[in-house]
Design a protein around this motif. Structure first.
Motif, mmCIF file in Angstrom:
data_model
loop_
_atom_site.group_PDB
_atom_site.id
_atom_site.type_symbol
_atom_site.label_atom_id
_atom_site.label_comp_id
_atom_site.label_asym_id
_atom_site.label_seq_id
_atom_site.Cartn_x
_atom_site.Cartn_y
_atom_site.Cartn_z
ATOM 1 N N PRO A 97 4.567 -12.177 15.300
ATOM 2 C CA PRO A 97 4.429 -11.073 16.251
ATOM 3 C C PRO A 97 5.398 -9.921 15.966
ATOM 4 O O PRO A 97 5.195 -8.815 16.481
ATOM 5 C CB PRO A 97 4.754 -11.728 17.597
ATOM 6 N N ARG A 98 6.405 -10.134 15.135
ATOM 7 C CA ARG A 98 7.372 -9.085 14.803
ATOM 8 C C ARG A 98 7.026 -8.344 13.518
ATOM 9 O O ARG A 98 7.817 -7.550 13.022
ATOM 10 C CB ARG A 98 8.773 -9.709 14.679
ATOM 11 N N ARG A 99 5.869 -8.600 12.961
ATOM 12 C CA ARG A 99 5.433 -7.928 11.738
ATOM 13 C C ARG A 99 5.312 -6.435 11.988
ATOM 14 O O ARG A 99 4.974 -5.991 13.085
ATOM 15 C CB ARG A 99 4.077 -8.486 11.311
ATOM 16 N N GLY A 100 5.578 -5.635 10.959
ATOM 17 C CA GLY A 100 5.453 -4.186 11.073
ATOM 18 C C GLY A 100 4.038 -3.771 11.435
ATOM 19 O O GLY A 100 3.057 -4.417 11.035
ATOM 20 N N GLU A 101 3.908 -2.690 12.176
ATOM 21 C CA GLU A 101 2.602 -2.280 12.702
ATOM 22 C C GLU A 101 1.660 -1.739 11.626
ATOM 23 O O GLU A 101 0.466 -1.603 11.869
ATOM 24 C CB GLU A 101 2.805 -1.228 13.794
ATOM 25 N N ASN A 102 2.198 -1.430 10.432
ATOM 26 C CA ASN A 102 1.329 -0.903 9.374
ATOM 27 C C ASN A 102 0.805 -1.998 8.447
ATOM 28 O O ASN A 102 0.152 -1.703 7.448
ATOM 29 C CB ASN A 102 2.057 0.174 8.562
ATOM 30 N N PHE A 103 1.063 -3.264 8.760
ATOM 31 C CA PHE A 103 0.510 -4.373 7.981
ATOM 32 C C PHE A 103 -0.812 -4.817 8.618
ATOM 33 O O PHE A 103 -0.955 -4.825 9.833
ATOM 34 C CB PHE A 103 1.494 -5.544 7.932
ATOM 35 N N VAL A 104 -1.767 -5.222 7.762
ATOM 36 C CA VAL A 104 -3.134 -5.422 8.228
ATOM 37 C C VAL A 104 -3.231 -6.543 9.274
ATOM 38 O O VAL A 104 -4.037 -6.450 10.211
ATOM 39 C CB VAL A 104 -4.090 -5.692 7.042
ATOM 40 N N GLY A 115 -11.780 4.628 2.795
ATOM 41 C CA GLY A 115 -10.496 5.296 2.611
ATOM 42 C C GLY A 115 -9.309 4.361 2.729
ATOM 43 O O GLY A 115 -8.184 4.716 2.364
ATOM 44 N N LEU A 116 -9.544 3.144 3.236
ATOM 45 C CA LEU A 116 -8.458 2.173 3.404
ATOM 46 C C LEU A 116 -8.368 1.183 2.251
ATOM 47 O O LEU A 116 -7.528 0.280 2.263
ATOM 48 C CB LEU A 116 -8.647 1.401 4.718
ATOM 49 N N LEU A 117 -9.235 1.354 1.244
ATOM 50 C CA LEU A 117 -9.185 0.468 0.088
ATOM 51 C C LEU A 117 -7.977 0.798 -0.776
ATOM 52 O O LEU A 117 -7.617 1.953 -0.949
ATOM 53 C CB LEU A 117 -10.468 0.611 -0.747
ATOM 54 N N GLY A 165 0.815 -1.216 0.000
ATOM 55 C CA GLY A 165 0.000 0.000 0.000
ATOM 56 C C GLY A 165 0.843 1.257 0.000
ATOM 57 O O GLY A 165 0.572 2.219 -0.724
ATOM 58 N N LEU A 166 1.911 1.243 0.793
ATOM 59 C CA LEU A 166 2.790 2.407 0.887
ATOM 60 C C LEU A 166 3.530 2.660 -0.417
ATOM 61 O O LEU A 166 3.889 3.805 -0.724
ATOM 62 C CB LEU A 166 3.790 2.198 2.029
ATOM 63 N N SER A 167 3.739 1.624 -1.217
ATOM 64 C CA SER A 167 4.484 1.794 -2.471
ATOM 65 C C SER A 167 3.748 2.683 -3.465
ATOM 66 O O SER A 167 4.364 3.276 -4.348
ATOM 67 C CB SER A 167 4.785 0.429 -3.103
ATOM 68 N N PHE A 168 2.423 2.797 -3.324
ATOM 69 C CA PHE A 168 1.667 3.728 -4.171
ATOM 70 C C PHE A 168 1.933 5.178 -3.774
ATOM 71 O O PHE A 168 1.844 6.079 -4.602
ATOM 72 C CB PHE A 168 0.167 3.438 -4.075
ATOM 73 N N GLU A 169 2.258 5.389 -2.501
ATOM 74 C CA GLU A 169 2.516 6.740 -2.003
ATOM 75 C C GLU A 169 3.960 7.169 -2.231
ATOM 76 O O GLU A 169 4.241 8.352 -2.444
ATOM 77 C CB GLU A 169 2.196 6.818 -0.503
ATOM 78 N N ILE A 170 4.884 6.208 -2.160
ATOM 79 C CA ILE A 170 6.312 6.524 -2.338
ATOM 80 C C ILE A 170 6.926 5.587 -3.384
ATOM 81 O O ILE A 170 7.849 4.814 -3.093
ATOM 82 C CB ILE A 170 7.089 6.434 -0.998
ATOM 83 N N PRO A 171 6.439 5.658 -4.625
ATOM 84 C CA PRO A 171 6.926 4.723 -5.648
ATOM 85 C C PRO A 171 8.409 4.892 -5.973
ATOM 86 O O PRO A 171 9.110 3.906 -6.224
ATOM 87 C CB PRO A 171 6.052 5.035 -6.865
ATOM 88 N N ALA A 194 3.761 -10.303 -13.781
ATOM 89 C CA ALA A 194 2.866 -9.259 -14.287
ATOM 90 C C ALA A 194 2.403 -8.399 -13.111
ATOM 91 O O ALA A 194 1.230 -8.398 -12.738
ATOM 92 C CB ALA A 194 1.670 -9.892 -14.998
ATOM 93 N N PRO A 195 3.316 -7.646 -12.487
ATOM 94 C CA PRO A 195 2.975 -6.890 -11.272
ATOM 95 C C PRO A 195 1.961 -5.787 -11.537
ATOM 96 O O PRO A 195 1.892 -5.237 -12.638
ATOM 97 C CB PRO A 195 4.326 -6.300 -10.848
ATOM 98 N N ILE A 196 1.176 -5.471 -10.498
ATOM 99 C CA ILE A 196 0.144 -4.442 -10.642
ATOM 100 C C ILE A 196 0.285 -3.333 -9.593
ATOM 101 O O ILE A 196 -0.615 -2.522 -9.418
ATOM 102 C CB ILE A 196 -1.272 -5.056 -10.563
ATOM 103 N N ASN A 197 1.409 -3.299 -8.884
ATOM 104 C CA ASN A 197 1.666 -2.205 -7.948
ATOM 105 C C ASN A 197 3.161 -1.888 -7.976
ATOM 106 O O ASN A 197 3.961 -2.694 -8.442
ATOM 107 C CB ASN A 197 1.185 -2.564 -6.530
ATOM 108 N N PRO A 198 3.552 -0.692 -7.521
ATOM 109 C CA PRO A 198 4.967 -0.298 -7.595
ATOM 110 C C PRO A 198 5.916 -1.257 -6.884
ATOM 111 O O PRO A 198 7.015 -1.525 -7.372
ATOM 112 C CB PRO A 198 4.979 1.086 -6.946
ATOM 113 N N TYR A 199 5.501 -1.777 -5.736
ATOM 114 C CA TYR A 199 6.358 -2.723 -5.018
ATOM 115 C C TYR A 199 6.596 -3.981 -5.845
ATOM 116 O O TYR A 199 7.728 -4.440 -5.991
ATOM 117 C CB TYR A 199 5.727 -3.081 -3.670
#
Length: 324
Positions: free
Chosen positions: A187-194, A280-282, A92-98, A149-154
Protein backbone atom coordinates in the motif's frame (compact mmCIF):
# COMPACT_ATOMS: atom_id res chain seq x y z
CA UNK A 1 22.23 -0.89 20.68
CA UNK A 2 22.96 -1.66 17.01
CA UNK A 3 22.95 1.38 14.76
CA UNK A 4 21.67 1.24 11.19
CA UNK A 5 21.70 3.94 8.52
CA UNK A 6 19.23 3.94 5.62
CA UNK A 7 19.39 5.91 2.40
CA UNK A 8 15.91 6.21 0.90
CA UNK A 9 14.35 5.89 4.33
CA UNK A 10 11.18 7.78 3.27
CA UNK A 11 10.45 5.33 0.43
CA UNK A 12 8.32 2.21 0.46
CA UNK A 13 11.17 -0.15 1.39
CA UNK A 14 12.79 2.36 3.74
CA UNK A 15 9.65 2.74 5.83
CA UNK A 16 9.08 -1.03 6.19
CA UNK A 17 12.76 -1.60 6.94
CA UNK A 18 12.68 1.12 9.60
CA UNK A 19 9.74 -0.59 11.30
CA UNK A 20 11.54 -3.95 11.17
CA UNK A 21 14.79 -2.59 12.62
CA UNK A 22 13.03 -0.66 15.39
CA UNK A 23 11.18 -3.86 16.31
CA UNK A 24 14.59 -5.59 16.49
CA UNK A 25 15.79 -2.98 19.00
CA UNK A 26 17.96 -0.97 16.62
CA UNK A 27 18.77 2.71 16.67
CA UNK A 28 17.83 3.83 13.16
CA UNK A 29 19.25 6.78 11.26
CA UNK A 30 18.12 7.86 7.81
CA UNK A 31 19.08 10.31 5.09
CA UNK A 32 16.31 12.60 3.88
CA UNK A 33 16.41 15.23 1.17
CA UNK A 34 15.54 18.81 2.04
CA UNK A 35 12.56 18.48 -0.32
CA UNK A 36 11.07 15.62 1.72
CA UNK A 37 7.91 16.50 3.64
CA UNK A 38 8.05 14.24 6.66
CA UNK A 39 4.53 14.90 7.90
CA UNK A 40 3.09 13.43 4.71
CA UNK A 41 5.70 10.75 4.12
CA UNK A 42 5.55 7.01 4.75
CA UNK A 43 7.34 7.73 8.04
CA UNK A 44 4.65 10.06 9.37
CA UNK A 45 3.42 7.59 11.98
CA UNK A 46 6.96 7.10 13.30
CA UNK A 47 7.88 10.77 13.03
CA UNK A 48 4.86 11.60 15.20
CA UNK A 49 5.77 9.04 17.88
CA UNK A 50 7.69 11.00 20.49
CA UNK A 51 8.83 7.77 22.17
CA UNK A 52 10.75 6.96 18.97
CA UNK A 53 11.62 10.14 17.11
CA UNK A 54 14.94 11.61 18.24
CA UNK A 55 15.25 8.74 20.71
CA UNK A 56 15.73 5.66 18.52
CA UNK A 57 14.84 7.16 15.13
CA UNK A 58 16.96 10.01 13.77
CA UNK A 59 16.68 11.75 10.40
CA UNK A 60 19.54 13.65 8.77
CA UNK A 61 19.57 15.95 5.76
CA UNK A 62 21.88 14.33 3.22
CA UNK A 63 21.69 13.18 -0.38
CA UNK A 64 23.57 11.03 -2.87
CA UNK A 65 24.59 14.04 -4.96
CA UNK A 66 26.12 15.72 -1.89
CA UNK A 67 28.92 13.37 -0.78
CA UNK A 68 30.37 15.85 1.71
CA UNK A 69 27.17 15.91 3.73
CA UNK A 70 26.74 12.15 3.47
CA UNK A 71 30.33 11.58 4.61
CA UNK A 72 29.85 13.93 7.57
CA UNK A 73 26.67 12.17 8.72
CA UNK A 74 28.15 8.68 8.42
CA UNK A 75 31.29 9.74 10.28
CA UNK A 76 29.14 11.16 13.07
CA UNK A 77 26.66 8.28 13.35
CA UNK A 78 29.15 5.42 12.82
CA UNK A 79 26.50 2.80 11.96
CA UNK A 80 27.31 -0.89 11.94
CA UNK A 81 24.83 -1.55 9.12
CA UNK A 82 24.05 0.59 6.08
CA UNK A 83 21.08 -0.08 3.82
CA UNK A 84 21.37 1.69 0.48
CA UNK A 85 17.85 1.96 -0.94
CA UNK A 86 17.85 5.45 -2.48
CA UNK A 87 17.74 6.20 -6.19
CA UNK A 88 15.41 6.88 -9.11
CA UNK A 89 13.65 3.52 -9.33
CA UNK A 90 10.87 3.98 -11.90
CA UNK A 91 11.68 2.10 -15.11
CA UNK A 92 9.34 4.05 -17.40
CA UNK A 93 10.50 7.38 -15.99
CA UNK A 94 14.14 6.44 -16.57
CA UNK A 95 13.58 6.80 -20.33
CA UNK A 96 12.49 10.40 -19.75
CA UNK A 97 15.24 11.34 -17.26
CA UNK A 98 18.14 8.99 -18.04
CA UNK A 99 20.85 11.37 -16.81
CA UNK A 100 19.15 11.90 -13.46
CA UNK A 101 18.59 8.15 -13.13
CA UNK A 102 22.26 7.39 -13.75
CA UNK A 103 23.44 10.25 -11.55
CA UNK A 104 21.58 9.02 -8.48
CA UNK A 105 21.35 5.28 -9.06
CA UNK A 106 24.80 4.62 -10.54
CA UNK A 107 27.10 7.46 -9.49
CA UNK A 108 25.35 7.90 -6.14
CA UNK A 109 26.22 4.31 -5.26
CA UNK A 110 29.84 4.80 -6.34
CA UNK A 111 30.12 7.90 -4.13
CA UNK A 112 28.77 5.91 -1.20
CA UNK A 113 31.33 3.14 -1.80
CA UNK A 114 34.13 5.71 -1.87
CA UNK A 115 32.95 7.16 1.44
CA UNK A 116 32.80 3.68 2.99
CA UNK A 117 36.28 2.88 1.74
CA UNK A 118 37.67 5.81 3.74
CA UNK A 119 35.82 5.14 6.99
CA UNK A 120 38.01 3.69 9.78
CA UNK A 121 35.35 1.08 10.61
CA UNK A 122 33.10 0.62 7.54
CA UNK A 123 29.57 -0.65 8.21
CA UNK A 124 28.11 -3.72 6.58
CA UNK A 125 26.45 -2.53 3.37
CA UNK A 126 23.28 -3.80 1.71
CA UNK A 127 22.66 -2.46 -1.79
CA UNK A 128 19.14 -2.84 -3.17
CA UNK A 129 19.61 -3.73 -6.82
CA UNK A 130 16.98 -4.91 -9.28
CA UNK A 131 15.85 -7.69 -11.60
CA UNK A 132 16.00 -5.04 -14.34
CA UNK A 133 19.77 -5.68 -14.56
CA UNK A 134 18.91 -8.88 -16.46
CA UNK A 135 16.87 -7.20 -19.23
CA UNK A 136 15.59 -9.94 -21.53
CA UNK A 137 17.38 -13.01 -20.16
CA UNK A 138 17.55 -16.31 -22.01
CA UNK A 139 17.79 -18.10 -18.67
CA UNK A 140 14.44 -18.57 -16.89
CA UNK A 141 14.29 -18.35 -13.94
CA UNK A 142 17.23 -16.09 -13.17
CA UNK A 143 19.81 -16.64 -10.43
CA UNK A 144 22.61 -14.57 -8.91
CA UNK A 145 24.87 -15.81 -11.72
CA UNK A 146 22.64 -14.82 -14.65
CA UNK A 147 24.55 -12.39 -16.95
CA UNK A 148 23.51 -8.76 -16.74
CA UNK A 149 22.02 -7.38 -19.97
CA UNK A 150 19.81 -4.36 -19.12
CA UNK A 151 17.48 -2.88 -21.72
CA UNK A 152 16.44 0.38 -20.04
CA UNK A 153 18.33 3.27 -18.39
CA UNK A 154 17.30 2.25 -14.88
CA UNK A 155 18.50 -1.33 -15.37
CA UNK A 156 21.75 -0.06 -16.87
CA UNK A 157 22.39 2.25 -13.90
CA UNK A 158 21.65 -0.59 -11.48
CA UNK A 159 23.95 -2.95 -13.38
CA UNK A 160 26.79 -0.42 -13.00
CA UNK A 161 26.12 -0.05 -9.27
CA UNK A 162 25.84 -3.82 -8.78
CA UNK A 163 29.15 -4.54 -10.48
CA UNK A 164 30.88 -1.67 -8.65
CA UNK A 165 29.77 -3.16 -5.35
CA UNK A 166 31.33 -6.49 -6.30
CA UNK A 167 34.57 -4.74 -7.27
CA UNK A 168 34.78 -2.84 -3.98
CA UNK A 169 33.98 -6.00 -2.02
CA UNK A 170 36.81 -7.89 -3.71
CA UNK A 171 39.37 -5.08 -4.07
CA UNK A 172 38.85 -3.25 -0.76
CA UNK A 173 37.47 -5.96 1.50
CA UNK A 174 34.17 -4.22 2.21
CA UNK A 175 31.31 -6.24 3.69
CA UNK A 176 29.03 -5.40 0.77
CA UNK A 177 25.92 -7.31 -0.31
CA UNK A 178 23.88 -6.96 -3.49
CA UNK A 179 20.23 -7.85 -2.98
CA UNK A 180 18.71 -8.48 -6.41
CA UNK A 181 15.11 -7.54 -5.73
CA UNK A 182 12.28 -8.51 -8.02
CA UNK A 183 9.16 -6.35 -8.13
CA UNK A 184 7.74 -5.83 -4.67
CA UNK A 185 4.65 -3.84 -3.86
CA UNK A 186 2.57 -2.66 -0.91
CA UNK A 187 0.00 0.00 0.00
CA UNK A 188 3.02 2.35 0.30
CA UNK A 189 4.06 1.91 -3.34
CA UNK A 190 4.57 5.12 -5.32
CA UNK A 191 1.46 6.37 -7.11
CA UNK A 192 3.14 6.28 -10.54
CA UNK A 193 3.66 2.49 -10.44
CA UNK A 194 1.09 0.43 -12.33
CA UNK A 195 0.06 -1.78 -9.39
CA UNK A 196 -0.76 1.22 -7.21
CA UNK A 197 -2.42 2.98 -10.14
CA UNK A 198 -4.77 0.04 -10.69
CA UNK A 199 -5.64 -0.46 -7.01
CA UNK A 200 -6.20 3.26 -6.54
CA UNK A 201 -8.47 3.44 -9.59
CA UNK A 202 -10.52 0.42 -8.47
CA UNK A 203 -11.13 2.07 -5.11
CA UNK A 204 -12.02 5.41 -6.72
CA UNK A 205 -14.46 3.69 -9.09
CA UNK A 206 -16.06 1.82 -6.18
CA UNK A 207 -16.45 5.14 -4.33
CA UNK A 208 -17.98 6.80 -7.41
CA UNK A 209 -15.11 9.25 -7.85
CA UNK A 210 -13.82 7.78 -11.11
CA UNK A 211 -15.37 5.87 -14.00
CA UNK A 212 -12.58 4.80 -16.37
CA UNK A 213 -9.00 3.55 -16.10
CA UNK A 214 -6.53 3.79 -18.98
CA UNK A 215 -3.74 1.20 -19.19
CA UNK A 216 -0.99 0.20 -21.61
CA UNK A 217 0.06 -3.41 -22.14
CA UNK A 218 -1.80 -5.53 -19.59
CA UNK A 219 -0.06 -8.70 -20.80
CA UNK A 220 3.26 -7.57 -19.31
CA UNK A 221 4.28 -10.08 -16.62
CA UNK A 222 6.32 -9.68 -13.46
CA UNK A 223 7.45 -11.60 -10.40
CA UNK A 224 5.55 -9.61 -7.74
CA UNK A 225 6.00 -9.93 -3.98
CA UNK A 226 5.32 -7.88 -0.84
CA UNK A 227 7.81 -5.23 0.30
CA UNK A 228 7.54 -6.43 3.92
CA UNK A 229 8.97 -9.81 2.88
CA UNK A 230 11.80 -8.24 0.90
CA UNK A 231 13.06 -5.92 3.64
CA UNK A 232 13.26 -8.96 5.92
CA UNK A 233 15.61 -10.46 3.33
CA UNK A 234 17.74 -7.31 3.42
CA UNK A 235 18.19 -7.63 7.17
CA UNK A 236 18.93 -11.36 7.01
CA UNK A 237 21.62 -10.78 4.37
CA UNK A 238 23.58 -8.50 6.71
CA UNK A 239 23.32 -10.93 9.64
CA UNK A 240 25.18 -13.64 7.72
CA UNK A 241 28.88 -13.89 8.66
CA UNK A 242 30.18 -13.39 5.11
CA UNK A 243 29.10 -10.96 2.36
CA UNK A 244 27.57 -12.30 -0.83
CA UNK A 245 24.90 -11.53 -3.41
CA UNK A 246 21.34 -12.80 -3.00
CA UNK A 247 18.28 -12.82 -5.23
CA UNK A 248 14.87 -12.18 -3.63
CA UNK A 249 11.81 -13.25 -5.63
CA UNK A 250 8.63 -15.30 -5.38
CA UNK A 251 9.42 -17.44 -8.42
CA UNK A 252 5.92 -16.86 -9.80
CA UNK A 253 4.91 -14.71 -12.77
CA UNK A 254 1.73 -12.63 -12.84
CA UNK A 255 0.52 -10.19 -15.48
CA UNK A 256 -0.77 -6.64 -15.18
CA UNK A 257 -4.07 -8.20 -16.22
CA UNK A 258 -3.91 -10.41 -13.11
CA UNK A 259 -3.41 -7.32 -10.95
CA UNK A 260 -6.38 -5.69 -12.66
CA UNK A 261 -8.69 -8.67 -12.16
CA UNK A 262 -7.68 -9.29 -8.53
CA UNK A 263 -8.03 -5.63 -7.59
CA UNK A 264 -11.47 -5.12 -9.13
CA UNK A 265 -12.70 -8.48 -7.82
CA UNK A 266 -11.72 -7.45 -4.29
CA UNK A 267 -14.34 -4.70 -4.56
CA UNK A 268 -16.95 -6.75 -6.46
CA UNK A 269 -16.37 -4.78 -9.67
CA UNK A 270 -16.16 -6.01 -13.28
CA UNK A 271 -13.01 -4.52 -14.77
CA UNK A 272 -14.46 -4.83 -18.31
CA UNK A 273 -16.88 -2.02 -17.51
CA UNK A 274 -14.16 0.48 -16.64
CA UNK A 275 -10.85 -0.22 -18.42
CA UNK A 276 -9.67 1.02 -21.82
CA UNK A 277 -6.37 0.61 -23.64
CA UNK A 278 -4.09 3.61 -24.19
CA UNK A 279 -1.21 3.09 -26.69
CA UNK A 280 0.48 6.18 -25.27
CA UNK A 281 1.22 4.23 -22.07
CA UNK A 282 3.25 1.53 -23.81
CA UNK A 283 6.96 1.42 -22.91
CA UNK A 284 9.73 1.60 -25.55
CA UNK A 285 11.23 -1.73 -24.41
CA UNK A 286 9.54 -4.29 -22.20
CA UNK A 287 11.63 -6.94 -20.38
CA UNK A 288 10.38 -10.49 -20.76
CA UNK A 289 10.30 -13.47 -18.42
CA UNK A 290 11.79 -11.73 -15.39
CA UNK A 291 11.18 -14.38 -12.75
CA UNK A 292 13.66 -15.20 -10.01
CA UNK A 293 15.02 -18.33 -8.34
CA UNK A 294 15.54 -17.44 -4.67
CA UNK A 295 16.95 -20.86 -3.72
CA UNK A 296 20.20 -19.37 -2.43
CA UNK A 297 18.44 -16.90 -0.11
CA UNK A 298 16.14 -19.68 1.07
CA UNK A 299 18.98 -22.12 1.75
CA UNK A 300 21.63 -19.75 3.16
CA UNK A 301 19.47 -17.14 4.90
CA UNK A 302 16.26 -19.05 5.58
CA UNK A 303 14.30 -16.41 3.66
CA UNK A 304 10.84 -17.34 2.36
CA UNK A 305 8.23 -14.87 1.03
CA UNK A 306 5.12 -15.05 3.19
CA UNK A 307 2.48 -13.00 1.31
CA UNK A 308 0.64 -14.50 -1.66
CA UNK A 309 0.03 -12.39 -4.77
CA UNK A 310 -3.76 -12.33 -4.35
CA UNK A 311 -3.43 -11.24 -0.71
CA UNK A 312 -1.00 -8.49 -1.68
CA UNK A 313 -3.31 -6.97 -4.30
CA UNK A 314 -6.32 -7.23 -2.01
CA UNK A 315 -4.40 -5.49 0.80
CA UNK A 316 -3.38 -2.69 -1.55
CA UNK A 317 -6.89 -2.23 -2.93
CA UNK A 318 -8.61 -2.15 0.47
CA UNK A 319 -5.97 0.29 1.75
CA UNK A 320 -6.84 2.63 -1.14
CA UNK A 321 -10.53 2.39 -0.32
CA UNK A 322 -9.80 3.29 3.31
CA UNK A 323 -7.79 6.31 2.16
CA UNK A 324 -10.75 7.52 0.11
Amino acid sequence: MTKAFITGITGQDGSYLTELLLAQGYEVHGAVRRTSTLERSRLAHLYADQSLYNRRLFLHYADLDDPTTLRRVLTKVQPSELYHLAGQSHVGLSFEIPETTCEFTAMGTLRLLEIMRDLPDPPRLFHATSSEIFGQPEQVPQTENTPMAPINPYGCAKAFATQMLRIYRDAHGLFAVNGILYNHESPRRGENFVTRKICRAAAAIKAGRQHQLKLGDTSARRDWGHARDYVRGMWLALQHPTPDDYLFATGKLHSVQDVLEQSFAALDLDWRDHVESDPGLLRPAEPMKLVGDASKARTVLGWVPQTAFADLIREMTLAELRLI
